[in-house]
Enzyme design. Sequence first.
Site, PDB file in Angstrom:
ATOM      1  CB  CYS A  30      -0.991  -0.005   1.167  1.00 48.40           C
ATOM      2  SG  CYS A  30      -0.232   0.008   2.813  1.00 48.40           S
ATOM      3  CG  HIS A  83      -4.262  -0.423   4.099  1.00 49.76           C
ATOM      4  ND1 HIS A  83      -3.487  -1.283   3.348  1.00 49.76           N
ATOM      5  CD2 HIS A  83      -5.261  -0.010   3.289  1.00 49.76           C
ATOM      6  CE1 HIS A  83      -4.020  -1.397   2.131  1.00 49.76           C
ATOM      7  NE2 HIS A  83      -5.096  -0.632   2.067  1.00 49.76           N
ATOM      8  CG  HIS A  95      -6.893  -0.134  -1.142  1.00 47.73           C
ATOM      9  ND1 HIS A  95      -6.896  -0.980  -0.058  1.00 47.73           N
ATOM     10  CD2 HIS A  95      -8.047  -0.386  -1.798  1.00 47.73           C
ATOM     11  CE1 HIS A  95      -8.008  -1.703  -0.065  1.00 47.73           C
ATOM     12  NE2 HIS A  95      -8.727  -1.366  -1.117  1.00 47.73           N
TER      13      HIS A  95
END
Length: 133
Positions: A30, A83, A95
């Site tokens: 990510c 994240h 993402h």
Amino acid sequence: DADDLIGSAMGLLGVAYRYGGSSARTGFDCSGFMQHIFSRSMQISLPRTSAEQARTGEYVSRSNLQPGDMVFFRTMGGGRISHVGLYIGNDRFIHAPRAGKRIEITSLNNKYWNAKYATARRVKKNDPSRFLN
């Protein structure tokens, strides 16, 4: 700026997730994905981890999200940011989710992501505050 950023991100839809990954050829995690698109479209060097990226730029409330803002999540429990994704509008973000998945677009209102949402940041191309940490 946001258009270039989102265009760059959309061009990578379907690229595999890879832990520690930071290239379109071999896959992204990510934060590697965020580093890549910000570098490519805005010539901005982001820190490597999502926790560090969450301290870059300026805070944005969830109700004031704009396309191009980074959205952060606590997926590991505890208070740590773990994240990050790129907000693209209409309560959606793009993402690199996790191992076994590919870069995708997800709703912030998705039960899982909504519960894990932590904060958002806006990084501008010529913002001097990004040099002052």
